[in-house]
Design a protein around this motif. Structure first.
Motif, PDB file in Angstrom:
ATOM      1  N   ALA A 100       0.916  -0.821   0.096  1.00 47.32           N
ATOM      2  CA  ALA A 100       0.316  -0.029   0.028  1.00 47.32           C
ATOM      3  C   ALA A 100       0.955   1.264  -0.247  1.00 47.32           C
ATOM      4  CB  ALA A 100      -0.886   0.398   0.904  1.00 47.32           C
ATOM      5  N   GLY A 101       1.991   1.124   0.926  1.00 50.45           N
ATOM      6  CA  GLY A 101       2.760   2.406   0.866  1.00 50.45           C
ATOM      7  C   GLY A 101       3.898   2.574  -0.639  1.00 50.45           C
ATOM      8  N   ARG A 102       3.946   1.183  -0.881  1.00 55.49           N
ATOM      9  CA  ARG A 102       4.352   1.675  -2.396  1.00 55.49           C
ATOM     10  C   ARG A 102       3.935   2.020  -3.823  1.00 55.49           C
ATOM     11  NH1 ARG A 102       6.363  -3.253  -3.906  1.00 55.49           N
ATOM     12  NH2 ARG A 102       5.439  -4.466  -2.165  1.00 55.49           N
ATOM     13  N   ARG A 103       2.451   1.818  -3.470  1.00 52.39           N
ATOM     14  CA  ARG A 103       1.707   1.563  -4.568  1.00 52.39           C
ATOM     15  C   ARG A 103       0.079   2.828  -4.187  1.00 52.39           C
ATOM     16  NH1 ARG A 103       2.567  -1.419  -9.335  1.00 52.39           N
ATOM     17  NH2 ARG A 103       0.780  -1.155  -9.644  1.00 52.39           N
ATOM     18  N   GLY A 104       0.113   3.364  -2.726  1.00 55.69           N
ATOM     19  CA  GLY A 104      -1.230   4.778  -2.993  1.00 55.69           C
ATOM     20  C   GLY A 104      -2.215   3.528  -2.302  1.00 55.69           C
ATOM     21  N   TYR A 105      -2.233   3.089  -2.265  1.00 58.34           N
ATOM     22  CA  TYR A 105      -3.302   1.796  -1.340  1.00 58.34           C
ATOM     23  C   TYR A 105      -3.930   1.793  -0.388  1.00 58.34           C
ATOM     24  CZ  TYR A 105      -2.024  -1.146  -5.528  1.00 58.34           C
ATOM     25  OH  TYR A 105      -1.749  -1.504  -7.149  1.00 58.34           O
ATOM     26  N   GLN A 106      -5.039   2.897  -0.336  1.00 53.04           N
ATOM     27  CA  GLN A 106      -5.196   3.314   1.377  1.00 53.04           C
ATOM     28  C   GLN A 106      -6.866   2.283   1.960  1.00 53.04           C
ATOM     29  OE1 GLN A 106      -5.464   6.684   2.363  1.00 53.04           O
ATOM     30  NE2 GLN A 106      -3.370   5.998  -0.201  1.00 53.04           N
ATOM     31  N   THR A 107      -7.251   1.879   1.163  1.00 57.85           N
ATOM     32  CA  THR A 107      -7.773   0.059   2.019  1.00 57.85           C
ATOM     33  C   THR A 107      -8.351  -0.824   1.227  1.00 57.85           C
ATOM     34  OG1 THR A 107     -10.118   0.814   2.644  1.00 57.85           O
ATOM     35  CG2 THR A 107     -10.085   1.527   0.578  1.00 57.85           C
ATOM     36  N   TRP A 108      -8.204  -1.802   2.217  1.00 54.88           N
ATOM     37  CA  TRP A 108      -8.062  -3.316   1.325  1.00 54.88           C
ATOM     38  C   TRP A 108      -8.807  -4.543   2.339  1.00 54.88           C
ATOM     39  CZ3 TRP A 108      -3.538  -0.176   3.174  1.00 54.88           C
ATOM     40  CH2 TRP A 108      -2.887  -0.781   4.261  1.00 54.88           C
ATOM     41  N   ASP A 109      -9.623  -5.281   1.748  1.00 53.44           N
ATOM     42  CA  ASP A 109     -10.597  -6.545   2.531  1.00 53.44           C
ATOM     43  C   ASP A 109     -10.324  -7.618   2.401  1.00 53.44           C
ATOM     44  OD1 ASP A 109     -11.766  -6.833  -0.062  1.00 53.44           O
ATOM     45  OD2 ASP A 109     -13.159  -5.403   0.612  1.00 53.44           O
ATOM     46  N   VAL A 110     -10.703  -8.463   2.211  1.00 55.52           N
ATOM     47  CA  VAL A 110     -10.291  -9.953   2.093  1.00 55.52           C
ATOM     48  C   VAL A 110     -11.547 -10.860   1.105  1.00 55.52           C
ATOM     49  CG1 VAL A 110     -10.767 -11.844   2.957  1.00 55.52           C
ATOM     50  CG2 VAL A 110      -8.693 -10.325   3.844  1.00 55.52           C
ATOM     51  N   ILE A 111     -11.915 -11.445   0.472  1.00 58.30           N
ATOM     52  CA  ILE A 111     -12.817 -11.876   0.101  1.00 58.30           C
ATOM     53  C   ILE A 111     -12.687 -13.580  -0.167  1.00 58.30           C
ATOM     54  CG2 ILE A 111     -11.700 -11.220  -2.753  1.00 58.30           C
ATOM     55  CD1 ILE A 111     -14.971 -11.054  -3.648  1.00 58.30           C
ATOM     56  N   SER A 112     -13.520 -14.160  -0.088  1.00 60.32           N
ATOM     57  CA  SER A 112     -13.889 -15.331   0.188  1.00 60.32           C
ATOM     58  C   SER A 112     -14.903 -16.196  -1.009  1.00 60.32           C
ATOM     59  CB  SER A 112     -13.886 -15.745   1.350  1.00 60.32           C
ATOM     60  OG  SER A 112     -13.875 -17.770   1.556  1.00 60.32           O
ATOM     61  N   LEU A 113     -14.331 -16.943  -1.733  1.00 58.15           N
ATOM     62  CA  LEU A 113     -15.621 -17.526  -2.574  1.00 58.15           C
ATOM     63  C   LEU A 113     -15.378 -18.268  -2.605  1.00 58.15           C
ATOM     64  CD1 LEU A 113     -15.413 -14.983  -5.763  1.00 58.15           C
ATOM     65  CD2 LEU A 113     -16.900 -14.459  -3.962  1.00 58.15           C
ATOM     66  N   SER A 114     -16.751 -19.623  -3.120  1.00 58.35           N
ATOM     67  CA  SER A 114     -16.375 -21.129  -3.066  1.00 58.35           C
ATOM     68  C   SER A 114     -17.831 -21.411  -3.429  1.00 58.35           C
ATOM     69  CB  SER A 114     -16.196 -21.509  -1.515  1.00 58.35           C
ATOM     70  OG  SER A 114     -17.116 -21.568  -0.813  1.00 58.35           O
ATOM     71  N   ASP A 115     -18.444 -22.730  -3.582  1.00 57.89           N
ATOM     72  CA  ASP A 115     -19.147 -23.475  -3.935  1.00 57.89           C
ATOM     73  C   ASP A 115     -20.188 -22.746  -3.053  1.00 57.89           C
ATOM     74  OD1 ASP A 115     -18.667 -23.686  -6.613  1.00 57.89           O
ATOM     75  OD2 ASP A 115     -17.901 -25.393  -6.123  1.00 57.89           O
ATOM     76  N   ALA A 116     -19.996 -22.716  -2.133  1.00 54.89           N
ATOM     77  CA  ALA A 116     -20.994 -22.659  -0.310  1.00 54.89           C
ATOM     78  C   ALA A 116     -21.386 -20.338  -0.741  1.00 54.89           C
ATOM     79  CB  ALA A 116     -20.054 -22.034   1.001  1.00 54.89           C
ATOM     80  N   THR A 117     -20.530 -19.701  -1.781  1.00 55.14           N
ATOM     81  CA  THR A 117     -20.864 -18.887  -1.779  1.00 55.14           C
ATOM     82  C   THR A 117     -22.955 -18.119  -2.485  1.00 55.14           C
ATOM     83  OG1 THR A 117     -18.964 -18.007  -2.151  1.00 55.14           O
ATOM     84  CG2 THR A 117     -20.071 -15.588  -2.617  1.00 55.14           C
ATOM     85  N   PRO A 118     -22.951 -17.677  -1.819  1.00 53.41           N
ATOM     86  CA  PRO A 118     -24.832 -17.647  -2.323  1.00 53.41           C
ATOM     87  C   PRO A 118     -24.886 -16.419  -3.756  1.00 53.41           C
ATOM     88  CG  PRO A 118     -24.814 -16.295   0.165  1.00 53.41           C
ATOM     89  CD  PRO A 118     -23.433 -17.217  -0.938  1.00 53.41           C
ATOM     90  N   ASN A 119     -25.047 -17.417  -4.903  1.00 55.23           N
ATOM     91  CA  ASN A 119     -25.718 -16.900  -6.272  1.00 55.23           C
ATOM     92  C   ASN A 119     -23.452 -16.837  -6.709  1.00 55.23           C
ATOM     93  OD1 ASN A 119     -28.207 -16.510  -5.990  1.00 55.23           O
ATOM     94  ND2 ASN A 119     -27.920 -14.697  -5.069  1.00 55.23           N
ATOM     95  N   LEU A 120     -22.773 -17.900  -6.240  1.00 54.15           N
ATOM     96  CA  LEU A 120     -21.316 -17.673  -6.903  1.00 54.15           C
ATOM     97  C   LEU A 120     -22.191 -17.701  -8.179  1.00 54.15           C
ATOM     98  CD1 LEU A 120     -18.490 -17.707  -6.951  1.00 54.15           C
ATOM     99  CD2 LEU A 120     -18.259 -20.594  -6.919  1.00 54.15           C
ATOM    100  N   ASP A 121     -22.449 -18.018  -9.107  1.00 48.91           N
ATOM    101  CA  ASP A 121     -22.671 -18.686 -10.908  1.00 48.91           C
ATOM    102  C   ASP A 121     -22.815 -17.450 -11.256  1.00 48.91           C
ATOM    103  OD1 ASP A 121     -21.623 -21.250 -10.515  1.00 48.91           O
ATOM    104  OD2 ASP A 121     -23.689 -22.270 -10.480  1.00 48.91           O
ATOM    105  N   GLU A 122     -23.558 -16.605 -10.701  1.00 54.00           N
ATOM    106  CA  GLU A 122     -24.063 -15.482 -11.442  1.00 54.00           C
ATOM    107  C   GLU A 122     -23.212 -14.427 -11.000  1.00 54.00           C
ATOM    108  OE1 GLU A 122     -28.128 -13.899  -9.638  1.00 54.00           O
ATOM    109  OE2 GLU A 122     -28.683 -16.776  -9.851  1.00 54.00           O
ATOM    110  N   LEU A 123     -22.382 -13.906  -9.371  1.00 52.85           N
ATOM    111  CA  LEU A 123     -21.608 -13.393  -9.706  1.00 52.85           C
ATOM    112  C   LEU A 123     -20.643 -13.382 -10.380  1.00 52.85           C
ATOM    113  CD1 LEU A 123     -20.721 -11.571  -7.214  1.00 52.85           C
ATOM    114  CD2 LEU A 123     -19.873 -13.249  -6.321  1.00 52.85           C
ATOM    115  N   LEU A 124     -20.143 -14.746 -11.036  1.00 48.83           N
ATOM    116  CA  LEU A 124     -18.442 -15.246 -12.009  1.00 48.83           C
ATOM    117  C   LEU A 124     -19.305 -14.488 -13.008  1.00 48.83           C
ATOM    118  CD1 LEU A 124     -17.952 -19.099 -10.978  1.00 48.83           C
ATOM    119  CD2 LEU A 124     -16.553 -16.596 -10.175  1.00 48.83           C
TER     120      LEU A 124
END
Length: 180
Positions: A68-92
């Motif tokens: 973040a310091g080198r590239r100017g990023y200000q915020t971050w989070d974690v994303i998790s996707l799997s077959d347990a993710t609701p509406n995964l096929d639509e999201l993909l």
């Protein structure tokens, strides 16, 4: 370790240094983070609580803040996707459209696998970057691409943004693009 497949020639590029050199030549940042920093109980877990996501962010705090310091990023989070993710096929389906952003698209893969399809320089055309745990990639703003899951359909990634609201995808119509 990331691997690249150039779609026009089916050439494969393997090995961390070869991958880094190729991607740098295309204007794409590639790094590799130490996967042993991820707590054991989260290594194959793809449905995460907010507490577990925070635990991942804590485990990689130094790497995230350095990038973040080198590239100017200000915020971050974690994303998790799997077959347990609701509406995964639509999201993909939404993900699997070539698009651009007004800022970099950054993913640090901490578990599972994913793939970026990126438009390279004219002599290269589109190429696939197959990513797994430890791989970090930043597709530059304005560069046509998309991201999707691989056959295992499981991924956990840290995302970094410049704008606190995150990025917005802008569709990119390209007659040169062909699905593999």
């Amino acid at each position: 370790m990331a691997e690249i497949r150039i779609r026009n020639t089916n050439e494969r590029i393997t090995g961390e240094e070869n991958v880094r050199e190729f991607l740098n030549g295309q204007g794409v940042l590639y790094e590799h983070w130490d996967t042993s920093k991820l707590p054991e109980h989260l290594r194959e877990k793809f449905v995460l609580s907010d507490e577990e996501k925070n635990e991942i962010l804590q485990a990689y705090d130094a790497e995230i803040r350095d990038l973040a310091g080198r590239r100017g990023y200000q915020t971050w989070d974690v994303i998790s996707l799997s077959d347990a993710t609701p509406n995964l096929d639509e999201l993909l389906k939404k993900f699997e459209q070539v698009h651009t952003h007004t800022e970099d698209e950054v993913r640090a893969i901490v578990a599972g696998k994913g793939i970026f399809i990126i438009k390279g320089k004219p002599e290269v055309g589109y190429f696939d970057v197959e990513l797994e745990a430890g791989d970090v990639i930043s597709v530059p703003e304005g560069n046509p691409h998309y991201f999707t899951l691989m056959e295992n359909r499981q991924i956990v990634a840290v995302r970094l943004f410049i704008e606190p609201a995150g990025w917005v995808a802008h569709p990119y119509e390209d007659p040169e693009f062909q699905k593999a």
